[in-house]
Design an enzyme around this catalytic site. Structure first.
Site, PDB file in Angstrom:
ATOM      1  N   ASP A 151       0.835  -1.247  -0.120  1.00  0.00           N
ATOM      2  CA  ASP A 151       0.008  -0.052  -0.012  1.00  0.00           C
ATOM      3  C   ASP A 151       0.862   1.347   0.021  1.00  0.00           C
ATOM      4  O   ASP A 151       0.602   2.048   0.724  1.00  0.00           O
ATOM      5  CB  ASP A 151      -0.982  -0.094   1.273  1.00  0.00           C
TER       6      ASP A 151
ATOM      7  N   ASN B  68       1.724   6.740   3.224  1.00  0.00           N
ATOM      8  CA  ASN B  68       2.688   5.825   4.215  1.00  0.00           C
ATOM      9  C   ASN B  68       4.023   6.070   3.937  1.00  0.00           C
ATOM     10  O   ASN B  68       4.797   5.228   4.131  1.00  0.00           O
ATOM     11  CB  ASN B  68       1.959   4.568   3.499  1.00  0.00           C
TER      12      ASN B  68
ATOM     13  N   ASP C 293       3.282   1.594   8.045  1.00  0.00           N
ATOM     14  CA  ASP C 293       2.070   0.902   7.976  1.00  0.00           C
ATOM     15  C   ASP C 293       2.135  -0.027   6.955  1.00  0.00           C
ATOM     16  O   ASP C 293       2.016   0.081   5.606  1.00  0.00           O
ATOM     17  CB  ASP C 293       1.074   1.829   7.654  1.00  0.00           C
TER      18      ASP C 293
END
Length: 327
Positions: free
Chosen positions: A202, A207, A219
């Site tokens: 992701d 992030n 994350d």
């Protein structure tokens, strides 16, 4: 914990008691950080330092899957890749209290990276190349793959089975998603056999935290096995010419540490399509969490699904266009 409100029992007192059970005494101050999937707090301790506590969504990942993520990030940190590993408290990185599983991380500040800058994208590309060099050493044993089944067919079937799509749009939505998945299959066929590896999963700008010393990655909750381009395409935006330029900057850094297979560029729009399908189902699956109706009040409306139908048609057209070329 309530079956219809996963975090109903996660009160401030529970958060502080959980940290105390792991040997960290808070001074009473908490700050909820931006996270929908999990509940994440900055917690100030009695020694005037602070940490970040992540309380995992019940039943999403198994203990083994969470620990595999922790081990991957720890391996990155050991190799001086700027990722933020979970702290080992009482000899373990995953703890539990009052029915909640949680991990504690050192606090790392930063700002959103300026993705329109060449030096920024090259710098990020270098570190993603290093992440992937570690990720290619061995596969995940517990975490799932990111593919057309897990991010396409399964979420499509789940949405249809649970009647989230309005009846009058049911046929149109299903047919456009099916057409889009056929496009995904064609993209995969054009890309041919290719390697997969452990990914951040992701890797968007939210992030990646930027400081004067460069980026660090946070994350890894969505870490999965998949193609390398999954961690690159979300850094690209704008018209085709702009994305081509941005891709060149990212790869200029990336390939200092790992070769990129250009056939994976056939997968770029296919991965975007799968993410869009998966995102619809992700919101729907979390609808029993009061945070989701509050954050996504437009979800499930007639307009919402009409827009998704149009979106899938646009993606089908994009997947039939030639892929981006390296500048």
């Amino acid at each position: 914990m309530s079956a219809t409100a996963p975090y109903a029992g996660l009160t401030p007192e529970t958060v502080l008691d959980a940290l105390e059970s792991a040997g960290l005494r808070g001074d009473g101050r908490l700050l909820a950080l931006n996270s929908y999937e999990n509940r994440v707090y900055q917690v100030w301790l009695e020694d005037e330092t602070s940490v970040v506590a992540k309380f995992y969504r019940p039943a999403r990942w198994s203990d083994a899957q969470i620990l595999e993520e922790h081990a991957f990030v720890a391996a990155l940190a050991e190799r001086e890749v700027p990722a933020v590993p979970a702290l080992a408290l009482n000899g373990r990185t995953l703890s539990s209290h009052a029915g909640f599983r949680f991990a504690v991380f050192p606090r790392r500040g930063g700002r959103t990276p300026e993705l329109e800058r060449r030096d920024t994208l090259e710098w990020i590309g270098r570190f993603i190349g290093r992440i992937h060099a570690v990720g290619a050493v061995r596969p995940f044993a517990e975490r799932p793959a990111l593919d057309a089944e897990t991010f396409g067919r399964e979420p499509r079937d789940w949405l249809l089975a649970h009647d989230f799509v309005p009846p009058d749009l049911h046929e149109a939505w299903q047919s456009t998603v099916d057409l889009a998945l056929q496009g995904v299959a064609r993209c995969c066929e054009r890309a041919g056999a290719r390697d997969t590896l452990r990914l951040h999963g992701d890797c968007h700008a939210g992030n990646i935290l930027w400081t004067d010393q460069g980026p660090h990655f946070v994350d890894f909750d969505d870490a999965r096995t998949g193609p390398a381009v999954q961690d690159l395409w979300m850094l690209l935006s704008g018209e085709r010419a702009a994305m081509t330029q941005q891709l060149g900057w990212v790869l200029a850094g990336y390939e200092q540490f790992r070769e990129f297979d250009p056939r994976e560029l056939y997968l770029l729009e296919a991965l975007r399509t799968l993410r869009l399908i998966h995102y619809c189902a992700w919101i729907a699956r979390r609808w029993d969490d009061p945070a989701f109706p509050a954050a996504f009040p437009w979800f499930g409306t007639q307009r919402y699904w009409q827009d998704r139908i149009l979106e899938m048609r646009e993606q089908s057209a994009l997947m039939d266009e030639p892929p981006l070329e390296r500048p």
